[in-house]
Motif scaffolding. Structure first.
Motif, PDB file in Angstrom:
ATOM      1  N   ASP A  29       0.857  -1.182   0.000  1.00 37.87           N
ATOM      2  CA  ASP A  29       0.000   0.000   0.000  1.00 37.87           C
ATOM      3  C   ASP A  29       0.897   1.238   0.000  1.00 37.87           C
ATOM      4  OD1 ASP A  29      -1.682   2.178   0.628  1.00 37.87           O
ATOM      5  OD2 ASP A  29      -3.050   0.875   1.747  1.00 37.87           O
ATOM      6  N   PRO A  30       0.864   2.030  -1.073  1.00 40.04           N
ATOM      7  CA  PRO A  30       1.756   3.194  -1.151  1.00 40.04           C
ATOM      8  C   PRO A  30       1.509   4.238  -0.068  1.00 40.04           C
ATOM      9  CG  PRO A  30       0.168   3.201  -2.964  1.00 40.04           C
ATOM     10  CD  PRO A  30       0.015   1.896  -2.252  1.00 40.04           C
ATOM     11  N   GLU A  31       0.381   4.160   0.624  1.00 38.58           N
ATOM     12  CA  GLU A  31       0.095   5.118   1.698  1.00 38.58           C
ATOM     13  C   GLU A  31       1.010   4.936   2.906  1.00 38.58           C
ATOM     14  OE1 GLU A  31      -1.968   7.791   1.489  1.00 38.58           O
ATOM     15  OE2 GLU A  31      -2.087   7.175  -0.616  1.00 38.58           O
ATOM     16  N   GLY A  37       8.444   8.296   5.767  1.00 40.93           N
ATOM     17  CA  GLY A  37       8.917   8.692   4.445  1.00 40.93           C
ATOM     18  C   GLY A  37       9.596   7.575   3.679  1.00 40.93           C
ATOM     19  N   ASP A  38      10.383   6.780   4.380  1.00 42.31           N
ATOM     20  CA  ASP A  38      11.062   5.629   3.782  1.00 42.31           C
ATOM     21  C   ASP A  38      10.704   4.404   4.619  1.00 42.31           C
ATOM     22  OD1 ASP A  38      12.757   3.758   2.663  1.00 42.31           O
ATOM     23  OD2 ASP A  38      14.584   4.949   2.924  1.00 42.31           O
ATOM     24  N   VAL A  43      11.515  -0.160   8.693  1.00 46.00           N
ATOM     25  CA  VAL A  43      11.366  -1.586   8.988  1.00 46.00           C
ATOM     26  C   VAL A  43      12.740  -2.224   9.170  1.00 46.00           C
ATOM     27  CG1 VAL A  43      10.661  -3.810   8.005  1.00 46.00           C
ATOM     28  CG2 VAL A  43       9.112  -1.839   7.891  1.00 46.00           C
ATOM     29  N   GLU A  44      13.681  -1.931   8.296  1.00 47.98           N
ATOM     30  CA  GLU A  44      15.028  -2.503   8.402  1.00 47.98           C
ATOM     31  C   GLU A  44      15.663  -2.168   9.744  1.00 47.98           C
ATOM     32  OE1 GLU A  44      17.184  -1.106   4.973  1.00 47.98           O
ATOM     33  OE2 GLU A  44      15.886  -2.245   3.598  1.00 47.98           O
ATOM     34  N   THR A 123       2.798   8.611  17.356  1.00 47.57           N
ATOM     35  CA  THR A 123       2.981   8.724  15.911  1.00 47.57           C
ATOM     36  C   THR A 123       2.785   7.361  15.267  1.00 47.57           C
ATOM     37  OG1 THR A 123       5.353   8.248  15.854  1.00 47.57           O
ATOM     38  CG2 THR A 123       4.714  10.560  16.258  1.00 47.57           C
ATOM     39  N   ALA A 124       2.281   7.378  14.054  1.00 50.21           N
ATOM     40  CA  ALA A 124       2.096   6.125  13.318  1.00 50.21           C
ATOM     41  C   ALA A 124       3.442   5.459  13.054  1.00 50.21           C
ATOM     42  CB  ALA A 124       1.345   6.389  12.020  1.00 50.21           C
ATOM     43  N   ALA A 125       4.495   6.259  12.855  1.00 53.61           N
ATOM     44  CA  ALA A 125       5.830   5.688  12.614  1.00 53.61           C
ATOM     45  C   ALA A 125       6.320   4.921  13.839  1.00 53.61           C
ATOM     46  CB  ALA A 125       6.813   6.783  12.230  1.00 53.61           C
TER      47      ALA A 125
END
Length: 191
Positions: A29-31, A37-38, A43-44, A123-125
């Motif tokens: 999902d591109p959202e 941003g990356d 995730v890495e 934050t979602a991040a």
């Protein structure tokens, strides 16, 4: 843990240096780019920090940043629960005799992650990072079926997240803060 520990087989041994990680990150999902941003780099970083705590050997795993309908279908088909959950972890079906040890797959649902982050006032991040850590711990043999298991897993999550500069997701909110402390992520381990 020492060599005399009778529970050596229960948990991976600690290591000072992280072993090689063969990680595949797929963004369905591109959202997810609006969350981080990356997202691949986020995730890495979360995977590396989690595995650095205790994985002494080379491993491989994948993380898929997906959407609620996909995760709902997986949750229904593999767990008999017809609703989206924040994260699902799928252990490998088999382990090849050579090469990195497969850990499995972690799949996250964008809509659920966004909704939970808003409800929890974070934050979602940061929530994404927490759920990746949580999913990788499941693949590494940790669970939260009992109170003691949950405590052990949450302590590991707190330690990894602190190392990444992310606040304790289970901390009680300050007086007057209407945000709820984060409940334990859903039972997201699939067979």
């Amino acid at each position: 843990m020492n060599d005399d520990d009778q529970n050596d087989e229960d948990r991976p041994r600690s290591s000072l240096a992280a072993a090689a990680i063969d990680l595949a990150v797929r963004v369905d999902d591109p959202e997810w780019a609006a969350v981080a941003g990356d997202p691949e780099a986020v995730v890495e970083r979360a995977v590396a920090a989690t595995l650095a705590v205790f994985e002494p050997e080379a491993v491989e795993l994948s993380v898929v940043l997906s959407d609620d309908p996909t995760v709902q279908a997986l949750n229904r088909d593999h767990r008999g629960k017809d609703y989206p959950t924040n994260v699902l972890s799928f252990p490998p079906a088999f382990a090849p005799p050579e090469g990195p040890r497969p850990l499995g797959d972690v799949i996250l649902a964008l809509g659920t992650v966004l909704r939970e982050a808003e409800e929890q006032g974070k934050t979602a991040a940061d929530h994404l990072v927490h759920l990746v850590v949580h999913g990788v711990l499941h693949l590494s043999g940790y669970d939260h079926e009992s109170e003691s298991e949950a405590g052990e897993m949450e302590d590991l999550e707190r330690a990894v997240l602190a190392g990444l500069g992310i606040a304790d997701p289970y901390a009680e909110p300050a007086p007057g803060d209407e945000r709820a402390a984060e409940p334990a992520p859903g039972d997201e381990r699939a067979a």
